[in-house]
Design a protein around this motif. Structure first.
Motif, mmCIF file in Angstrom:
data_model
loop_
_atom_site.group_PDB
_atom_site.id
_atom_site.type_symbol
_atom_site.label_atom_id
_atom_site.label_comp_id
_atom_site.label_asym_id
_atom_site.label_seq_id
_atom_site.Cartn_x
_atom_site.Cartn_y
_atom_site.Cartn_z
ATOM 1 N N ARG A 264 0.851 -1.199 0.000
ATOM 2 C CA ARG A 264 0.000 0.000 0.000
ATOM 3 C C ARG A 264 0.883 1.244 0.000
ATOM 4 O O ARG A 264 1.714 1.426 0.883
ATOM 5 C CB ARG A 264 -0.939 -0.015 1.200
ATOM 6 N N LEU B 291 -2.779 3.921 -13.971
ATOM 7 C CA LEU B 291 -2.743 4.192 -12.526
ATOM 8 C C LEU B 291 -2.920 5.667 -12.207
ATOM 9 O O LEU B 291 -3.040 6.032 -11.039
ATOM 10 C CB LEU B 291 -1.411 3.712 -11.942
ATOM 11 N N ASN B 292 -2.931 6.507 -13.257
ATOM 12 C CA ASN B 292 -2.899 7.952 -13.045
ATOM 13 C C ASN B 292 -1.722 8.302 -12.130
ATOM 14 O O ASN B 292 -1.854 9.030 -11.139
ATOM 15 C CB ASN B 292 -4.223 8.447 -12.435
ATOM 16 N N ALA B 293 -0.558 7.753 -12.494
ATOM 17 C CA ALA B 293 0.627 7.850 -11.632
ATOM 18 C C ALA B 293 1.723 8.694 -12.273
ATOM 19 O O ALA B 293 2.915 8.425 -12.100
ATOM 20 C CB ALA B 293 1.153 6.447 -11.332
ATOM 21 N N TYR C 171 -2.680 3.866 -3.577
ATOM 22 C CA TYR C 171 -2.487 2.648 -4.366
ATOM 23 C C TYR C 171 -2.403 1.403 -3.482
ATOM 24 O O TYR C 171 -1.888 1.448 -2.361
ATOM 25 C CB TYR C 171 -1.207 2.741 -5.197
ATOM 26 N N VAL D 163 -7.754 -1.905 -11.107
ATOM 27 C CA VAL D 163 -7.077 -1.583 -12.362
ATOM 28 C C VAL D 163 -6.564 -2.884 -12.975
ATOM 29 O O VAL D 163 -5.920 -3.684 -12.298
ATOM 30 C CB VAL D 163 -5.892 -0.620 -12.133
ATOM 31 N N CYS E 114 -5.160 -1.682 -7.353
ATOM 32 C CA CYS E 114 -6.178 -0.649 -7.163
ATOM 33 C C CYS E 114 -5.518 0.729 -7.124
ATOM 34 O O CYS E 114 -4.408 0.887 -6.606
ATOM 35 C CB CYS E 114 -6.946 -0.872 -5.856
ATOM 36 N N ALA E 115 -6.237 1.704 -7.659
ATOM 37 C CA ALA E 115 -5.826 3.105 -7.585
ATOM 38 C C ALA E 115 -7.029 3.914 -7.152
ATOM 39 O O ALA E 115 -8.094 3.813 -7.767
ATOM 40 C CB ALA E 115 -5.308 3.587 -8.938
ATOM 41 N N GLU E 116 -6.879 4.670 -6.080
ATOM 42 C CA GLU E 116 -7.999 5.453 -5.532
ATOM 43 C C GLU E 116 -9.194 4.557 -5.221
ATOM 44 O O GLU E 116 -10.348 4.952 -5.382
ATOM 45 C CB GLU E 116 -8.419 6.555 -6.513
ATOM 46 N N CYS F 159 4.128 9.845 -9.766
ATOM 47 C CA CYS F 159 4.870 8.815 -9.030
ATOM 48 C C CYS F 159 5.957 8.166 -9.887
ATOM 49 O O CYS F 159 7.064 7.898 -9.406
ATOM 50 C CB CYS F 159 3.915 7.736 -8.516
ATOM 51 N N TRP G 121 10.192 5.213 -9.207
ATOM 52 C CA TRP G 121 8.947 5.463 -8.455
ATOM 53 C C TRP G 121 9.362 6.309 -7.257
ATOM 54 O O TRP G 121 10.101 5.855 -6.393
ATOM 55 C CB TRP G 121 8.310 4.157 -7.994
#
Length: 225
Positions: free
Chosen positions: A130, A204-206, A134, A150, A144-146, A209, A220
């Motif tokens: 975690r 991931l809308n990352a 994420y 995913v 998972c994202a938010e 990151c 990352w």
């Protein structure tokens, strides 16, 4: 460490089950017939048994009956292609804790295994990493994202795992390519890594990151730690 015994004569299915259920906190043993299963059980009872019915040397219900005659009764989930109501009722009445017909989803199987272990007081250990919003469970392939699931392809999962396990440290492009594309291919398109990074960022809308270290590789960042 919890232990699961799989009794299944289909070699490929047996291997798939082992891979799907094994974790850092869980040992998975496998057998292909009743004789080998009985020999394994002499070494001690596992926390759960996945038992096929149609085995080369007999019906799995025979082993189920033997198990239910003992004082200690580990959970038993039957795996079988026999899917009539009569078959299911017979299996449950013989003492099975659950009955799964083939073909089945590995995700559903994992959930049912975890349910039986939980009922038996063997709650599976947390396997997810975690980081901020994420949650990455590389063992069970759940991401998972938010709070939203995913779907990641195999190459994306490999890239994500390398970045997350080395977060805060820049991974060179050449090292990433060597460790992600390990199928023996002589040539990997130079653009393949860049494309995979972009897909992973977008899914991931990352973007904040997964950073590009120009001329070197990717990292990352430890933004949430």
């Amino acid at each position: 460490m919890e232990q699961i015994l799989i009794v299944e004569d289909d070699r490929l299915l047996n291997q798939g089950l082992c891979k799907a259920l094994k974790t850092a906190q869980r040992q998975v043993l496998s057998c292909g017939d009743l004789r080998t299963a009985r020999e394994q059980l002499l070494c001690g009872l596992p926390d759960l048994i996945l038992l096929d019915l149609n085995l080369p040397d007999g019906n799995g219900l025979l082993l189920l009956q033997e198990l239910r005659a003992q004082s200690e009764k580990p959970p038993v989930i039957l795996l079988t292609a026999n899917d009539t109501d009569e078959d299911v009722v017979t299996g449950l009445e013989q003492g099975a804790d659950d009955y799964i017909t083939k073909p089945f989803s590995l995700a559903v199987l994992r959930a049912r295994v975890n349910t039986q272990l939980r009922k038996a007081g063997k709650e599976p250990a947390e396997t997810a990493v975690r980081i901020g919003p994420y949650s990455f469970d590389f063992i069970n392939q759940r991401f998972c994202a938010e709070g939203a699931p995913v779907e990641l392809g195999r190459t994306e999962q490999k890239l994500l795992r390398l970045l997350v396990e080395n977060r805060g440290r820049t991974m060179e492009r050449a090292a990433l390519v060597d460790r992600i594309w390990t199928d023996g291919a002589d040539f990997v398109d130079e653009n393949a890594l860049s494309v995979t990074v972009k897909r992973l960022r977008d899914k991931l809308n990352a973007q904040d990151c997964i950073k590009t270290v120009y001329g070197i590789g990717y990292v990352w960042v430890n933004e949430y730690e």
